[in-house]
Design a protein around this motif. Structure first.
Motif, PDB file in Angstrom:
ATOM      1  N   LYS A  63     -11.539   1.259   5.666  1.00 32.77           N
ATOM      2  CA  LYS A  63     -10.469   1.605   4.043  1.00 32.77           C
ATOM      3  C   LYS A  63      -9.356   1.510   4.894  1.00 32.77           C
ATOM      4  O   LYS A  63      -8.423  -0.246   4.204  1.00 32.77           O
ATOM      5  CB  LYS A  63     -10.926   2.420   3.493  1.00 32.77           C
ATOM      6  CG  LYS A  63     -10.053   2.704   2.337  1.00 32.77           C
ATOM      7  CD  LYS A  63      -9.284   3.816   2.436  1.00 32.77           C
ATOM      8  CE  LYS A  63      -9.247   4.800   3.274  1.00 32.77           C
ATOM      9  NZ  LYS A  63      -7.592   5.988   3.329  1.00 32.77           N
ATOM     10  N   SER A  91      -5.930   3.843  -2.139  1.00 38.67           N
ATOM     11  CA  SER A  91      -7.054   4.225  -2.039  1.00 38.67           C
ATOM     12  C   SER A  91      -7.542   5.338  -2.894  1.00 38.67           C
ATOM     13  O   SER A  91      -9.115   5.492  -3.503  1.00 38.67           O
ATOM     14  CB  SER A  91      -7.170   4.508  -0.869  1.00 38.67           C
ATOM     15  OG  SER A  91      -7.174   6.243  -0.139  1.00 38.67           O
ATOM     16  N   SER A 121      -2.824  -6.438   2.270  1.00 39.62           N
ATOM     17  CA  SER A 121      -1.289  -6.192   2.110  1.00 39.62           C
ATOM     18  C   SER A 121      -0.020  -6.702   2.700  1.00 39.62           C
ATOM     19  O   SER A 121      -0.009  -6.899   4.362  1.00 39.62           O
ATOM     20  CB  SER A 121      -0.998  -4.997   1.559  1.00 39.62           C
ATOM     21  OG  SER A 121      -0.766  -3.642   3.035  1.00 39.62           O
ATOM     22  N   VAL A 134       0.911  -1.427  -0.164  1.00 42.04           N
ATOM     23  CA  VAL A 134      -0.208   0.379   0.231  1.00 42.04           C
ATOM     24  C   VAL A 134       0.660   1.371   0.285  1.00 42.04           C
ATOM     25  O   VAL A 134       2.160   0.863   0.449  1.00 42.04           O
ATOM     26  CB  VAL A 134      -0.654   0.077   0.871  1.00 42.04           C
ATOM     27  CG1 VAL A 134      -1.935   1.577   0.994  1.00 42.04           C
ATOM     28  CG2 VAL A 134      -1.921  -1.047   1.319  1.00 42.04           C
ATOM     29  N   LEU A 141      -6.873  -1.843   3.907  1.00 40.97           N
ATOM     30  CA  LEU A 141      -5.793  -1.993   3.088  1.00 40.97           C
ATOM     31  C   LEU A 141      -4.229  -2.663   3.769  1.00 40.97           C
ATOM     32  O   LEU A 141      -3.862  -3.183   2.783  1.00 40.97           O
ATOM     33  CB  LEU A 141      -5.452  -0.658   2.398  1.00 40.97           C
ATOM     34  CG  LEU A 141      -6.514   0.207   1.336  1.00 40.97           C
ATOM     35  CD1 LEU A 141      -5.906   1.559   1.674  1.00 40.97           C
ATOM     36  CD2 LEU A 141      -6.536  -0.520   0.644  1.00 40.97           C
ATOM     37  N   ILE A 147      -1.601  -0.738  -3.699  1.00 41.91           N
ATOM     38  CA  ILE A 147      -2.206  -0.259  -3.720  1.00 41.91           C
ATOM     39  C   ILE A 147      -2.699   1.024  -2.763  1.00 41.91           C
ATOM     40  O   ILE A 147      -1.740   0.807  -2.031  1.00 41.91           O
ATOM     41  CB  ILE A 147      -3.294  -1.318  -2.223  1.00 41.91           C
ATOM     42  CG1 ILE A 147      -3.224  -2.716  -2.832  1.00 41.91           C
ATOM     43  CG2 ILE A 147      -4.463  -1.028  -2.572  1.00 41.91           C
ATOM     44  CD1 ILE A 147      -2.675  -4.034  -2.380  1.00 41.91           C
TER      45      ILE A 147
END
Length: 187
Positions: A123, A49, A131, A5, A127, A47
């Motif tokens: 969120k 958001s 990850s 992330v 995440l 990754i």
């Protein structure tokens, strides 16, 4: 290390108000250095958001790396909720929509429009759990929105092994000094 992330400050939190601000180039260089190191450890997915600033700059770095031959590197945009860009200005919406259109995977944690801050907490947790590591542009001496993600990672690390890589303001200063030194060598 398959999935990382990337998150951090929003543009206004670091005094960036123009798309061509020199600071962005150093932030992107720091992101790229971290990604190149993690590529050697088997990184496959980045990754984000989809937040303005660090996350969209990271997406641009991934796209550049894909063009340069890192085809195995993929970008996932997992938003906290539907239509997060709804209140953004047109320029930021265009930037976001470009990133979404180029991403390898797009989804939302909450399949609703914004309702409350719990969607951001959900969120963050999602995440982290999905990850192996995080690259976070954050300096504890200069708090801002990344503080909440940092605190969620620290809580998660109390129970699980999770790697956290920082990009700090001193890292950016070092990159700037390296470039200045290189420019003097080239003259």
């Amino acid at each position: 290390m398959k999935k990382v992330v990337i998150s951090g400050y929003k543009p206004f939190e670091v005094g960036v108000f123009k798309k061509d601000d020199i600071a962005i180039s150093f932030i992107k260089k720091a992101i790229r250095r971290n990604l190149e190191t993690l590529m050697n450890e088997g990184l496959e997915w980045v990754i984000i958001s989809g937040q303005l600033g660090t996350e969209l700059w990271a997406a641009e770095v991934v796209f550049d790396m894909q063009i340069e031959g890192y085809e195995q590197l993929q970008l996932a945009v997992i938003t906290p909720f539907y239509n997060q860009e709804q209140t953004w200005n047109d320029q930021n919406k265009e930037w976001y929509e470009f990133v979404i259109s180029q991403a390898d995977f797009v989804d939302s944690v909450s399949r609703k429009n914004y309702e409350s801050p719990w969607q951001f907490r959900l969120k963050n947790q999602f995440l982290i759990e999905k990850s192996d590591a995080m690259i976070l542009f954050y300096d504890s001496d200069r708090e801002g929105s990344p503080k909440y993600l940092y605190e969620a990672v620290r809580t998660y690390q109390e129970k699980y092994s999770y790697s956290l890589h920082f990009i700090t303001f001193s890292d950016l200063e070092s990159l700037f000094e390296e470039e200045q030194f290189q420019n003097r060598q080239d003259d």
